[in-house]
Structures are given as structure tokens and as C-alpha cells.
Design a protein around this motif. Structure first.
Motif, mmCIF file in Angstrom:
data_model
loop_
_atom_site.group_PDB
_atom_site.id
_atom_site.type_symbol
_atom_site.label_atom_id
_atom_site.label_comp_id
_atom_site.label_asym_id
_atom_site.label_seq_id
_atom_site.Cartn_x
_atom_site.Cartn_y
_atom_site.Cartn_z
ATOM 1 N N ALA A 290 0.639 -1.440 -0.104
ATOM 2 C CA ALA A 290 -0.044 0.090 0.181
ATOM 3 C C ALA A 290 0.900 1.480 -0.136
ATOM 4 O O ALA A 290 0.694 2.385 -0.716
ATOM 5 N N GLU A 291 1.863 1.282 0.475
ATOM 6 C CA GLU A 291 2.995 2.362 0.688
ATOM 7 C C GLU A 291 3.781 2.430 -0.812
ATOM 8 O O GLU A 291 4.349 3.708 -0.870
ATOM 9 N N ALA A 292 3.936 1.645 -1.453
ATOM 10 C CA ALA A 292 5.057 1.411 -2.405
ATOM 11 C C ALA A 292 4.300 1.570 -3.843
ATOM 12 O O ALA A 292 4.804 1.846 -4.900
ATOM 13 N N GLU A 293 3.029 1.111 -3.814
ATOM 14 C CA GLU A 293 2.350 0.979 -5.128
ATOM 15 C C GLU A 293 2.133 2.029 -5.877
ATOM 16 O O GLU A 293 2.141 2.002 -7.216
ATOM 17 N N ASP A 294 2.152 3.263 -5.505
ATOM 18 C CA ASP A 294 2.054 4.611 -6.231
ATOM 19 C C ASP A 294 3.187 5.236 -6.610
ATOM 20 O O ASP A 294 3.259 6.356 -7.331
ATOM 21 N N ALA A 295 4.374 4.533 -6.425
ATOM 22 C CA ALA A 295 5.516 5.229 -6.543
ATOM 23 C C ALA A 295 6.018 4.904 -7.949
ATOM 24 O O ALA A 295 5.487 4.178 -8.849
ATOM 25 N N GLU A 296 6.883 5.793 -8.765
ATOM 26 C CA GLU A 296 7.050 5.933 -10.004
ATOM 27 C C GLU A 296 8.091 4.595 -10.393
ATOM 28 O O GLU A 296 9.239 4.435 -9.558
ATOM 29 N N PRO A 297 7.942 3.722 -11.321
ATOM 30 C CA PRO A 297 8.775 2.657 -11.384
ATOM 31 C C PRO A 297 10.272 2.903 -11.927
ATOM 32 O O PRO A 297 10.397 4.162 -12.513
ATOM 33 N N THR A 298 11.044 2.209 -11.325
ATOM 34 C CA THR A 298 12.406 2.682 -11.373
ATOM 35 C C THR A 298 13.156 1.801 -12.448
ATOM 36 O O THR A 298 12.929 0.562 -12.572
ATOM 37 N N PRO A 299 13.759 2.435 -13.700
ATOM 38 C CA PRO A 299 14.246 1.412 -14.633
ATOM 39 C C PRO A 299 15.382 0.868 -14.301
ATOM 40 O O PRO A 299 16.380 1.668 -13.907
ATOM 41 N N ILE A 300 15.664 -0.506 -14.337
ATOM 42 C CA ILE A 300 16.783 -1.104 -13.874
ATOM 43 C C ILE A 300 17.433 -2.015 -15.005
ATOM 44 O O ILE A 300 16.546 -2.302 -15.930
ATOM 45 N N THR A 301 18.754 -2.634 -15.050
ATOM 46 C CA THR A 301 19.207 -3.415 -15.908
ATOM 47 C C THR A 301 19.506 -4.951 -15.031
ATOM 48 O O THR A 301 20.051 -4.738 -13.861
ATOM 49 N N VAL A 302 18.915 -6.046 -15.477
ATOM 50 C CA VAL A 302 19.265 -7.267 -14.773
ATOM 51 C C VAL A 302 20.082 -8.182 -15.545
ATOM 52 O O VAL A 302 19.855 -8.341 -16.834
ATOM 53 N N VAL A 303 21.174 -8.499 -14.787
ATOM 54 C CA VAL A 303 21.902 -9.606 -15.640
ATOM 55 C C VAL A 303 21.443 -10.809 -15.306
ATOM 56 O O VAL A 303 20.971 -11.468 -14.520
ATOM 57 N N GLN A 304 21.647 -11.676 -16.578
ATOM 58 C CA GLN A 304 20.824 -12.806 -16.698
ATOM 59 C C GLN A 304 21.959 -13.993 -16.390
ATOM 60 O O GLN A 304 23.158 -13.557 -15.880
ATOM 61 N N ARG A 305 21.551 -15.183 -16.115
ATOM 62 C CA ARG A 305 22.299 -16.310 -15.649
ATOM 63 C C ARG A 305 23.907 -16.513 -16.298
ATOM 64 O O ARG A 305 24.541 -16.930 -15.736
ATOM 65 N N ASP A 306 23.858 -16.211 -17.709
ATOM 66 C CA ASP A 306 25.066 -16.424 -18.400
ATOM 67 C C ASP A 306 26.061 -15.335 -18.050
ATOM 68 O O ASP A 306 27.130 -15.317 -18.454
ATOM 69 N N ASN A 307 25.673 -14.414 -17.166
ATOM 70 C CA ASN A 307 26.372 -13.172 -16.846
ATOM 71 C C ASN A 307 26.950 -12.257 -18.079
ATOM 72 O O ASN A 307 27.783 -11.630 -17.946
ATOM 73 N N ILE A 308 26.187 -12.275 -19.144
ATOM 74 C CA ILE A 308 26.481 -11.682 -20.239
ATOM 75 C C ILE A 308 25.142 -11.054 -20.633
ATOM 76 O O ILE A 308 25.391 -9.644 -20.838
ATOM 77 N N THR A 309 24.001 -11.745 -20.707
ATOM 78 C CA THR A 309 22.742 -11.115 -21.440
ATOM 79 C C THR A 309 22.236 -10.337 -20.328
ATOM 80 O O THR A 309 22.276 -10.364 -19.133
ATOM 81 N N LYS A 310 21.757 -8.973 -20.622
ATOM 82 C CA LYS A 310 21.223 -8.082 -19.614
ATOM 83 C C LYS A 310 19.706 -7.700 -20.180
ATOM 84 O O LYS A 310 19.594 -7.783 -21.478
ATOM 85 N N LYS A 311 18.709 -7.854 -19.246
ATOM 86 C CA LYS A 311 17.370 -7.221 -19.622
ATOM 87 C C LYS A 311 17.022 -6.211 -18.898
ATOM 88 O O LYS A 311 17.361 -5.746 -17.737
ATOM 89 N N GLN A 312 16.125 -5.072 -19.401
ATOM 90 C CA GLN A 312 15.691 -3.823 -18.790
ATOM 91 C C GLN A 312 14.284 -4.411 -18.061
ATOM 92 O O GLN A 312 13.397 -5.039 -18.762
ATOM 93 N N GLU A 313 14.212 -3.767 -16.970
ATOM 94 C CA GLU A 313 12.860 -3.952 -16.158
ATOM 95 C C GLU A 313 12.681 -2.644 -15.426
ATOM 96 O O GLU A 313 13.510 -1.440 -15.375
ATOM 97 N N ARG A 314 11.365 -2.300 -15.190
ATOM 98 C CA ARG A 314 10.793 -1.297 -14.416
ATOM 99 C C ARG A 314 10.092 -1.990 -13.216
ATOM 100 O O ARG A 314 9.259 -2.549 -13.205
ATOM 101 N N VAL A 315 10.634 -1.191 -12.067
ATOM 102 C CA VAL A 315 10.275 -1.995 -10.742
ATOM 103 C C VAL A 315 9.874 -0.760 -9.784
ATOM 104 O O VAL A 315 10.567 0.109 -9.638
ATOM 105 N N ARG A 316 8.781 -1.006 -9.266
ATOM 106 C CA ARG A 316 8.187 -0.309 -7.832
ATOM 107 C C ARG A 316 8.843 -1.219 -6.874
ATOM 108 O O ARG A 316 8.249 -2.116 -6.245
ATOM 109 N N PHE A 317 10.067 -0.678 -6.275
ATOM 110 C CA PHE A 317 10.487 -1.437 -5.330
ATOM 111 C C PHE A 317 9.857 -1.238 -3.997
ATOM 112 O O PHE A 317 9.286 -0.363 -3.596
ATOM 113 N N LEU A 318 9.910 -2.287 -3.095
ATOM 114 C CA LEU A 318 9.015 -2.477 -1.877
ATOM 115 C C LEU A 318 9.719 -1.869 -0.699
ATOM 116 O O LEU A 318 9.063 -1.342 0.168
#
Length: 410
Positions: A290-318
Motif C-alpha cells: 500500500a505504501e509502495a504501489e503509487d511510486a514511479e517505477p525505477t528502470p533497472i538492468t538485470v544481468v541474466q544467468r549467463d552473466n552476459i545477457t542483460k534485460k531491462q525492467e521497471r520496478v516499484r521497489f517494496l
């Protein structure tokens, strides 16, 4: 044989001969027959011949056990000096060069945080063996180094981490045929009889005191109390977002972790999981969302398991620090939590003990260990039995009461 036998000697032992005025011993080394004179023997007599036979037997045993040090036995060997002077001789690969090569591969194949850990631990190896060639360091010296690290106060886990570097470097040297045998195959990791560095959970009374210790930072204390009932790794906890929560189903899906300033997917597939939330965790998470759901999502880069591939995500951190508004990291959580426990009058433990608390509280309430292991993200119960669970006697229910309810006797 180029000299007569001394009086009273009818024959020389196998592998011993006389070359000029020196006794000489012969043995197989690295697939070649070597003959080395014993320059420290001044006079050839019965005692000297017995010494030569003994020395040859010792050398054969050391070669068989992969602990033979050629330079120690024959420091003036012309063959050894000629070999060491060859410009492209593989045996001249130094420990420093071996570490550099191994780290170069690790940097690509391993997670950034893992690489940083390896690089740090490799300094121990460099300080001990810098300038030395891998081929001239025997098994006995490596074992002494292992003992030395322990004597200097390093924990068994840290020593084993250092030897991960050594195993990698010596393993590469063996694969590249720089050494004929890998001495690390006969050196085991240090085993720890103590689990004090692992489970040190909070009691329910301590959890209650933790929750109420600082009215001005309720959101921060709520994060840790929530985890006492959810059992996430600290790196998973601080990387969780509103998008990962299903309040209707009562679940939280673990998709990423924040380690050494880098978002990445959990290194083990079993750690990508959906955690079933028990009542107190779900109650707290409802407030947190309830305290976090109205926050602006933060764009982040997530390194995948091969430690080379990266994916972009937008997350409202808890979870964010209630004072700075910044995302937590391992260091900031640790600093805040140390002060928070002091306010609560609770003996110091690390924030990661919230995860141990979940496991220990569950096991102390007779929850099946298989379910606990799945919640924690382990493929079997081994880690839970060995590291996470500790019986909390003061919070343990009567087993008779539990069985009575299971059998329908209210």
C-alpha cells in the motif's frame, strides 16, 4: 660405470651408479629418465652408497605422492637450470600469470560480485607465491599455506574461497600440461564443526521488540520483521518489487537479487520461486504494498544467468530507506540494523538472520522441512539441516497439542 667399486662392495643398489668421483642416482621424472650426481657426498664408501639408495627411494616416494621438489633435492642441477632458462618453457608459468589467466575467464563467465570476490581472495595467493612458478610448488607447501591461513585467523569458508582460486589456477596448469599431476586433487577443503557462523535466529519476543523499537522508522523495521516470516535472502528482499506480489494468492515471486550494486537473476534456478506467505508475512506485506504501489517505477538492468545477457525492467521497489529514500544495499542495511538492535536491546546479529529465523521458527513449530526448503529456494533439505534451522525451545509448541489437532481432538 666409470669407477671401481669401493672395497667390500660387490654391487650397487638399483638406480645408483658412479660417475667419475661422484655417486649418481637415476629416476623417472615427468616421463623422462633423469640422472643426478650427489655433489654433497665427498667420499664414496659403504655409508655414502646407503645414503644414495635411501635418497633415491625418498625421491621415488615423493614423485608417486606428487610432492617432489626437484630444486630442493638438486639445487645445482644443470638440467633444471637449463630447463628454467628456456624462453617458451610452459613450466615457467608463474602463479601471478596463472591467476591473471584464470581471473580473465572468471570475469566473463561469473557474476560480477563473484568475480570481485575472487579477485579479492587472489591477493592472499599472490602475497604467498608471487614470482614462483606453479610447477615448483609441491603439495606439502600448499597444505602448509592452507594451515597458515587458518592460523592467521581466517574462517574456514574464507580459506576455502582462497583455495577456489588455487584449485582453478592449478587445474588450468594441469589441463595445459604445465604440471603432470594436480596436487589439489589430494587437498580437501577445510571442514567446520561449528555452525555458529550460520543460524542464530531471533525469538518471537525479540521480533516483537524489533518491531516496536523505533516509531520513527516503522517502515524500515517492518522490512526485517516481514522477512522473519518470509525467509528471503537479504539480496532478494531489497530487490523485490510491487510487480512481484500477488496479495490475492498470498505470494511473492523472487525474480532478481541485488548483489554488489548489480541486479541479477538468482544464480540457481531453484532460487527463482514463488514464496507462499504465512499470515504475519502477508499482513505486513499488504501494508508494505500500500505504501509502495503509487511510486514511479525505477528502470533497472538485470544481468541474466549467463552473466552476459542483460534485460531491462521497471520496478516499484517494496523497500527504501525511510530517511534517504534510496534503495537499500547490504552495507546500508547492516549499518541501520546494528543501531536498531541496540535501540531494541537485542543482542547483535546480522540482518540475514531474519532468513534463519523463518526457517528455525517453522521447524520449531514442526513444519515439514521439505516445505521450508522449498520456501528458501533449495532443491533439497541438505542446506536447511546443515545451516539454516536451529531449534528455538522457548517458541516450540507442545507436540501433543499439535498431534491432537491433527487427529481431530480439539
Amino acid at each position: 660405470m666409470s669407477a671401481k667399486l669401493p672395497a667390500g662392495i660387490n654391487a650397487l643398489p638399483t638406480g645408483v651408479d658412479i660417475n667419475g668421483n661422484l655417486l649418481r642416482i637415476a629416476f623417472m621424472y615427468e616421463g623422462e629418465r633423469r640422472r643426478e650426481p650427489l655433489r654433497n657426498v665427498a667420499k664414496i664408501n659403504k655409508a655414502a652408497i646407503a645414503y644414495a639408495d635411501n635418497k633415491r627411494r625418498t625421491i621415488l616416494a615423493e614423485i608417486k605422492e606428487n610432492r617432489f621438489d626437484y630444486a630442493a633435492h638438486f639445487p645445482d642441477s644443470t638440467w633444471l637450470k637449463a630447463r628454467q632458462e628456456l624462453p617458451n618453457e610452459p613450466a615457467k608459468r608463474t602463479v601471478d600469470e596463472g591467476i591473471a589467466l584464470w581471473l580473465e575467464v572468471a570475469k566473463v563467465k561469473k557474476a560480477h560480485s563473484t568475480f570481485i570476490n575472487y579477485k579479492s581472495k587472489s591477493e592472499h595467493v599472490k602475497r604467498k607465491f608471487t614470482g614462483r612458478t606453479i610447477a615448483t610448488i609441491p603439495k606439502s607447501e600448499l597444505e602448509l599455506f592452507q594451515a597458515e591461513l587458518l592460523t592467521n585467523g581466517l574462517k574456514p569458508k574464507t580459506v576455502n574461497d582462497v583455495f577456489t582460486i588455487i584449485r582453478g589456477v592449478w587445474g588450468d596448469a594441469f589441463s595445459d600440461e604445465i604440471i603432470k599431476f594436480n596436487p589439489l586433487e589430494r587437498i580437501e577443503n577445510i571442514q567446520s564443526d561449528s555452525d555458529s557462523e550460520f543460524a542464530d535466529p531471533f525469538t518471537r519476543s525479540e521480533i516483537d521488540r524489533m518491531a516496536a523499537a523505533d516509531p520513527e522508522r516503522m517502515a524500515d523495521s517492518r522490512m526485517i520483521v516481514f522477512n522473519c516470516w518470509a525467509g528471503l535472502a537479504l539480496s532478494e528482499l531489497i530487490a523485490a518489487g510491487v510487480e512481484d506480489v500477488d496479495l490475492v494468492a498470498g505470494t511473492l515471486t523472487i525474480r532478481r537479487a541485488l548483489v554488489a550494486g548489480e541486479f541479477k537473476v538468482p544464480k540457481e534456478r531453484t532460487r527463482i520461486r514463488t514464496v507462499e506467505l504465512i499470515a504475519p508475512a502477508l499482513e505486513l506485506l499488504t501494508m508494505i504494498v500500500a505504501e509502495a504501489e503509487d511510486a514511479e517505477p525505477t528502470p533497472i538492468t538485470v544481468v541474466q544467468r549467463d552473466n552476459i545477457t542483460k534485460k531491462q525492467e521497471r520496478v516499484r521497489f517494496l523497500f527504501r530507506s525511510s530517511t534517504s529514500g534510496l534503495l537499500w544495499n547490504g552495507k546500508t542495511v547492516s549499518n541501520w540494523f546494528t543501531a536498531h538492535l541496540e535501540k531494541a536491546g537485542i543482542r547483535h546479529r546480522g540482518a540475514n538472520q531474519a532468513r534463519h529465523t523463518f526457517a528455525s521458527q517453522a521447524l520449531s513449530s514442526y513444519v515439514p522441512i521439505e516445505w521450508v526448503a522449498r520456501q528458501l529456494g533449495h532443491s533439497d533439505t541438505t542446506m536447511v539441516r546443515k545451516h539454516y534451522g536451529r531449534w528455538i525451545s522457548k517458541d516450540t509448541k507442545s507436540m501433543a497439542d499439535v498431534v491432537s489437532k491433527m487427529m481431530g481432538f480439539e
